[in-house]
Scaffold this motif. Structure first.
Motif, short mmCIF file in Angstrom:
data_model
loop_
_atom_site.label_atom_id
_atom_site.label_comp_id
_atom_site.label_asym_id
_atom_site.label_seq_id
_atom_site.Cartn_x
_atom_site.Cartn_y
_atom_site.Cartn_z
N LYS A 1 -2.55 -12.89 -4.21
CA LYS A 1 -2.96 -11.52 -3.89
C LYS A 1 -1.84 -10.77 -3.14
O LYS A 1 -0.97 -11.39 -2.52
N PRO A 2 -1.90 -9.43 -3.15
CA PRO A 2 -0.96 -8.65 -2.31
C PRO A 2 -1.01 -9.06 -0.84
O PRO A 2 0.02 -9.07 -0.16
N LYS B 1 10.91 -3.94 -10.83
CA LYS B 1 10.59 -5.11 -10.02
C LYS B 1 9.09 -5.22 -9.74
O LYS B 1 8.56 -6.32 -9.57
N GLY B 2 8.41 -4.07 -9.70
CA GLY B 2 6.98 -4.09 -9.46
C GLY B 2 6.23 -4.75 -10.59
O GLY B 2 5.33 -5.57 -10.36
N LEU C 1 7.55 -3.29 -3.34
CA LEU C 1 7.08 -3.15 -1.96
C LEU C 1 5.62 -2.71 -1.92
O LEU C 1 4.85 -3.13 -1.04
N LYS C 2 5.21 -1.91 -2.90
CA LYS C 2 3.83 -1.41 -2.94
C LYS C 2 2.81 -2.49 -3.28
O LYS C 2 1.61 -2.28 -3.12
N LEU C 3 3.29 -3.65 -3.75
CA LEU C 3 2.39 -4.72 -4.17
C LEU C 3 2.24 -5.81 -3.11
O LEU C 3 1.70 -6.88 -3.39
N ALA C 4 2.73 -5.55 -1.91
CA ALA C 4 2.66 -6.54 -0.83
C ALA C 4 2.10 -5.91 0.44
O ALA C 4 2.56 -4.86 0.87
N THR C 5 1.13 -6.58 1.03
CA THR C 5 0.63 -6.14 2.33
C THR C 5 1.74 -6.25 3.38
O THR C 5 1.92 -5.36 4.21
N TYR C 6 2.51 -7.34 3.28
CA TYR C 6 3.63 -7.55 4.21
C TYR C 6 4.92 -7.09 3.53
O TYR C 6 5.70 -7.89 3.02
N THR D 1 7.96 3.82 2.52
CA THR D 1 7.02 3.08 1.67
C THR D 1 6.57 1.77 2.30
O THR D 1 5.40 1.38 2.20
N ALA D 2 7.50 1.06 2.94
CA ALA D 2 7.19 -0.27 3.49
C ALA D 2 6.22 -0.17 4.66
O ALA D 2 6.21 0.80 5.41
#
Length: 267
Positions: free
Chosen positions: A204-205, A190-191, A221-226, A240-241
């Motif tokens: 952007k993230p 998914k990433g 999840l690692k590609l999103a600030t939120y 991770t979140a």
């Protein structure tokens, strides 16, 4: 939150409640997301046809990441299609059919091939794989395989994952649910699907919000600030979140999206 342009949500354990339903509350929230020009992506281990059925009223307005990123489709246009190399299938078939108390499903774009499962298990699988063909032999698989889903009646992480994790990194192997382990092409996750969409849409993230509950969600999840872990999430997801929300049965996604909409309307 005012800068969010892209919302990505997993399905089972996240957007769907424990009865595998999308709430009317979400459909109301989606209308408001659309009014704010915020794009929604459904990202799931489910096949495309299953996600489409759950979100049928929205299909013209969303992007679907299916089979853990093996397929990415927007308005019936295929943006990504990854399959397991055909030369691996026979060897994988021998491996996964030899694991005790484990039931493999060979997932293709249009249907799933279910190997040697009881009527009760077929009924369970049909919630996720409604287009299916029952098989007894590898020779009956006629289409390129996007993903092999392995089901264990009690716990996939303890009983299946240790026996297939050696396939990495040549293939992607991930625990995708309490009962499920998924095997895919090495670049399928998914990433990678989200990174492709972020690049394509120039988002952007820091402009991305992601919701997830299981280990097949970690890469996105690692590609999103939120990034939000559901209350019912796997411990790895919670670690991770960046944020947390309530459970899938307590409208965890909707609560945050309503807050996002309220913030967006201030500007």
């Amino acid at each position: 939150m005012k800068d969010i342009k892209l919302v990505v949500a997993d399905m089972d354990g996240t957007l769907l409640n424990s009865k595998h339903e999308v709430s009317p509350r979400f459909f109301d929230v989606f209308k408001q997301l659309k009014q704010q020009n915020i794009l929604f992506v459904a990202a799931s281990g489910r096949p495309y046809y299953s996600i489409s059925e759950k979100l049928k009223p929205l299909l013209n307005d969303i992007i679907i990441v299916a089979e853990n990123g093996g397929l990415v489709i927007e308005q019936e246009q295929v943006l990504i299609s990854n399959v397991i190399a055909s030369e691996h299938i026979a060897e994988l078939y021998r491996l996964v059919t030899s694991i005790d108390n484990t039931y493999p499903i060979f997932c293709t774009k249009h249907c799933a091939y279910i190997n040697n499962a009881s009527d009760d298990l077929v009924q369970t699988f049909s919630e996720y794989y409604s287009n299916y063909i029952l098989i007894d032999s590898i020779d009956e698989i006629k289409d390129p395989v996007v993903k092999i889903a392995l089901y264990h009646p009690t716990n996939s992480e303890a009983n299946i994952f240790p026996l297939v994790k050696h396939l990495r990194p040549a293939l992607n192997v991930v625990v995708s649910g309490n009962h499920w382990v998924d095997i895919s092409d090495a670049k399928t996750n998914k990433g990678n699907a989200l990174a492709y969409l972020q690049n394509r849409l120039k988002i952007k993230p820091s402009e991305t919000m992601v919701f997830g509950d299981y280990n097949n969600d970690l890469d996105m999840l690692k590609l999103a600030t939120y990034s939000y872990a559901m209350e019912n999430a796997h411990p790895d997801v919670k670690a991770t979140a960046n944020f947390s929300t309530s459970s899938n049965d307590a409208y965890g996604v909707e609560v945050i999206l309503e807050r996002l909409i309220a913030e967006s309307r201030k500007y």
